[in-house]
Scaffold this motif. Structure first.
Motif, PDB file in Angstrom:
ATOM      1  N   TRP A 276       7.851  10.353  -9.065  1.00 60.43           N
ATOM      2  CA  TRP A 276       7.247  10.384 -10.393  1.00 60.43           C
ATOM      3  C   TRP A 276       6.189   9.310 -10.524  1.00 60.43           C
TER       4      TRP A 276
ATOM      5  N   GLU B 141       0.808  -1.225   0.000  1.00 62.69           N
ATOM      6  CA  GLU B 141       0.000   0.000   0.000  1.00 62.69           C
ATOM      7  C   GLU B 141       0.837   1.270   0.000  1.00 62.69           C
TER       8      GLU B 141
ATOM      9  N   LEU C 180       3.483   7.300 -13.439  1.00 57.20           N
ATOM     10  CA  LEU C 180       3.321   7.013 -14.869  1.00 57.20           C
ATOM     11  C   LEU C 180       1.959   7.493 -15.367  1.00 57.20           C
TER      12      LEU C 180
HETATM   13  C1  9D3 Z   1      -5.824   3.775  -2.498  1.00 52.72           C
HETATM   14  C2  9D3 Z   1      -4.382   3.668  -2.206  1.00 52.72           C
HETATM   15  N1  9D3 Z   1      -3.601   3.213  -3.369  1.00 52.72           N
HETATM   16  C3  9D3 Z   1      -3.154   4.397  -4.177  1.00 52.72           C
HETATM   17  C4  9D3 Z   1      -3.887   4.519  -5.447  1.00 52.72           C
HETATM   18  C5  9D3 Z   1      -2.465   2.492  -2.827  1.00 52.72           C
HETATM   19  C6  9D3 Z   1      -1.469   2.055  -3.827  1.00 52.72           C
HETATM   20  C7  9D3 Z   1      -1.834   1.309  -4.927  1.00 52.72           C
HETATM   21  C8  9D3 Z   1      -0.861   0.867  -5.823  1.00 52.72           C
HETATM   22  C9  9D3 Z   1      -0.143   2.366  -3.636  1.00 52.72           C
HETATM   23  C10 9D3 Z   1       0.814   1.925  -4.520  1.00 52.72           C
HETATM   24  C11 9D3 Z   1       0.445   1.161  -5.597  1.00 52.72           C
HETATM   25  C12 9D3 Z   1       1.483   0.675  -6.538  1.00 52.72           C
HETATM   26  N2  9D3 Z   1       1.765   1.641  -7.612  1.00 52.72           N
HETATM   27  C13 9D3 Z   1       2.951   2.218  -7.763  1.00 52.72           C
HETATM   28  O1  9D3 Z   1       3.857   1.948  -6.996  1.00 52.72           O
HETATM   29  C14 9D3 Z   1       3.140   3.185  -8.810  1.00 52.72           C
HETATM   30  C15 9D3 Z   1       2.255   3.689  -9.813  1.00 52.72           C
HETATM   31  C16 9D3 Z   1       0.889   3.403 -10.117  1.00 52.72           C
HETATM   32  O2  9D3 Z   1       0.195   2.588  -9.484  1.00 52.72           O
HETATM   33  N3  9D3 Z   1       0.325   4.082 -11.157  1.00 52.72           N
HETATM   34  C17 9D3 Z   1       0.995   4.976 -11.915  1.00 52.72           C
HETATM   35  N4  9D3 Z   1       2.258   5.283 -11.662  1.00 52.72           N
HETATM   36  C18 9D3 Z   1       2.868   4.631 -10.618  1.00 52.72           C
HETATM   37  S1  9D3 Z   1       4.443   4.886 -10.160  1.00 52.72           S
HETATM   38  C19 9D3 Z   1       4.378   3.792  -8.934  1.00 52.72           C
END
Ligand code: 9D3
Length: 254
Positions: free
Chosen positions: A135, A120, A137
């Motif tokens: 950063w 998370e 994506l």
């Molecule tokens: C509701 C909480 N979530 C955030 C949307 C928690 C969460 C979900 C997925 C935290 C980290 C992740 C994993 N994603 C990445 O590490 C990540 C990412 C992405 O999910 N989308 C676009 N760019 C990136 S850069 C790193």
């Protein structure tokens, strides 16, 4: 260029190291990749890298200590190798959106240390202590930072001098991407007729002024339809000519 990546899944990076343009550039010695597994910087028998969030809530949080130890090892290793000092970049859904300007910057400053999160999130104290930049994506949810890191490495490596075999095509790309700021026009190759569908006649005409105008109009039409935000920016930056504006007025709003 030297890339270091902190990741629980080092195997995921094989694809950018071994395949295609980036694989060839790696084989040519234009860039190197070093992966560092936070599990190797744990001290308990279970090699624990995550724990439950303070304050409660779903999922697990990456612990600061194994990440800090990995980043410290990288700093030592880079210094010993005489590598350029580079930013520590965290891939994160809360980061700024990555773009071509950042790809260009990464390729010119000698690389980066990428930290890929899983679960998370990451203990904020690691971020505050070690991370220079964050950063993203884009606005979609992935399972970790590895694929964004690989995408950013791919975008930076192709800009290294000598990475693209056909001499000036990266120059041409950077003109397309950052100077005109419009989307690329469609491409065609042999055969001239494919399942009854022919190549646009203008491309076979040999009239290079007409070909350039057709491509420009295709770019304008596609950008107006798919990326009105880019069209607005191109206009504000003065990249649209009176002929471009006249053509845009002829487009139906459908
Ligand atoms: C509701 C909480 N979530 C955030 C949307 C928690 C969460 C979900 C997925 C935290 C980290 C992740 C994993 N994603 C990445 O590490 C990540 C990412 C992405 O999910 N989308 C676009 N760019 C990136 S850069 C790193």
């Amino acid at each position: 260029m030297r890339i270091d990546a902190v990741t629980l899944f080092p195997d995921m990076f094989e694809v950018v190291r071994d395949a295609g343009v980036t694989g060839r550039a790696h084989a040519q010695g234009l860039w190197s990749l070093h992966t560092w597994n936070p599990r190797d910087y744990t001290h308990d028998v279970h090699r624990t890298v995550d724990d439950r969030p303070y304050g409660g809530g779903p999922g697990m949080v990456m612990m600061a200590e194994p990440l800090s130890q990995a980043v410290s090892a990288i700093r030592q290793h880079r210094q010993h190798a005489g590598a350029a000092p580079v930013p520590v970049v965290l891939l994160s859904p809360v980061g700024k959106p990555f773009d071509q300007a950042q790809a260009s910057r990464l390729s010119s400053i000698g690389g980066a240390v990428f930290v890929c999160g899983r679960y998370e999130g990451i203990d904020q104290r690691f971020i505050d202590e070690h991370v220079d930049e964050q950063w993203s994506l884009g606005d979609f949810v992935l399972t970790g930072g590895e694929i964004p890191a690989i995408a950013m490495i791919d975008a930076a490596v192709r800009l290294l001098p000598g990475a693209l075999n056909h001499g000036d095509s990266s120059l041409q790309d950077s003109f397309q991407d950052s100077l005109s700021g419009l989307l690329d026009s469609p491409h065609f190759t042999r055969p001239e007729t494919l399942s009854g569908v022919t190549v646009p006649a203008v491309l076979l005409s040999g009239n290079h002024a007409n070909i350039a105008r057709w491509r420009r109009e295709q770019s304008l039409q596609l950008t107006a339809r798919n990326r009105p935000d880019l069209l607005t920016r191109a206009r504000q930056q003065g990249h649209l000519t009176p002929a471009d504006e006249k053509f845009l007025l002829t487009l139906s709003q459908a």
